[in-house]
Design a protein around this motif. Sequence first.
Motif, PDB file in Angstrom:
ATOM      1  N   LEU A 169      -7.521  62.350  -1.031  1.00 20.38           N
ATOM      2  CA  LEU A 169      -8.196  62.889  -2.207  1.00 20.38           C
ATOM      3  C   LEU A 169      -9.711  62.776  -2.060  1.00 20.38           C
ATOM      4  O   LEU A 169     -10.449  63.706  -2.381  1.00 20.38           O
ATOM      5  N   ALA A 170     -10.166  61.643  -1.538  1.00 19.35           N
ATOM      6  CA  ALA A 170     -11.607  61.438  -1.351  1.00 19.35           C
ATOM      7  C   ALA A 170     -12.182  62.439  -0.348  1.00 19.35           C
ATOM      8  O   ALA A 170     -13.314  62.900  -0.506  1.00 19.35           O
ATOM      9  N   LYS A 171     -11.388  62.754   0.651  1.00 21.00           N
ATOM     10  CA  LYS A 171     -11.856  63.716   1.657  1.00 21.00           C
ATOM     11  C   LYS A 171     -11.865  65.135   1.087  1.00 21.00           C
ATOM     12  O   LYS A 171     -12.811  65.893   1.318  1.00 21.00           O
ATOM     13  N   ALA A 172     -10.834  65.497   0.336  1.00 20.37           N
ATOM     14  CA  ALA A 172     -10.727  66.848  -0.208  1.00 20.37           C
ATOM     15  C   ALA A 172     -11.654  67.070  -1.400  1.00 20.37           C
ATOM     16  O   ALA A 172     -12.234  68.146  -1.554  1.00 20.37           O
ATOM     17  N   SER A 176     -13.951  63.342  -7.181  1.00 21.48           N
ATOM     18  CA  SER A 176     -12.826  62.952  -8.030  1.00 21.48           C
ATOM     19  C   SER A 176     -12.464  61.474  -7.903  1.00 21.48           C
ATOM     20  O   SER A 176     -11.682  60.962  -8.682  1.00 21.48           O
ATOM     21  N   LEU A 177     -13.036  60.795  -6.941  1.00 17.19           N
ATOM     22  CA  LEU A 177     -12.748  59.372  -6.727  1.00 17.19           C
ATOM     23  C   LEU A 177     -13.686  58.540  -7.590  1.00 17.19           C
ATOM     24  O   LEU A 177     -14.737  58.083  -7.140  1.00 17.19           O
TER      25      LEU A 177
END
Length: 181
Positions: A169-172, A176-177
């Motif tokens: 999620l952090a990469k995409a 949002s993190l």
Amino acid sequence: MERSLTLIALFAALIAALGLVPKFDLAFGVPITAQSMGVMLCGTVLGAKRGGLAALLFVGLVALGLPLLAGARGGLGVFASPTAGFVIGFPIAAFVTGLAMQQFRALPIGWAAGVAAVLGGVVVLYAFGIGGLMIMLNKGLLEASGLVLAFVPGDLIKAVLAGFITAGLAKARPASLLSRS
């Protein structure tokens, strides 16, 4: 503020949705479910405050009678069952997971999330769960601890998955993190 409320509600819904993953019960009545991974993700993604509030919202909805726990359980009777300690521990576990995630800034996100998930979503949650078993089943500490040993491998796998999901999620979508903002 509005974004935070939306995310809190969304992650409460995530915990509920993970309760739909088929569960299986151990002999003494405690189910193995995917919901604890939702609690871990609340902390690793949303951080301590928002993650704890998401899990608290979930527990509140269960207390109101919504059948959101695995096996479509809900209502005040849940808090008089052997699983009561685990359910009560959800918000604290999410909070501690988020707090640990916020403290482990020096670690890569996946590692930080995995370690935080173990600390909050396993260690803290088990402390509450064992306490609940001791009270509800009238067991001693060693006996109640022995009852949950079968869960350790599965929960460690959930913590690793939470680490991978959070890192992905952090990469995409880095913004949002919230546990790292």
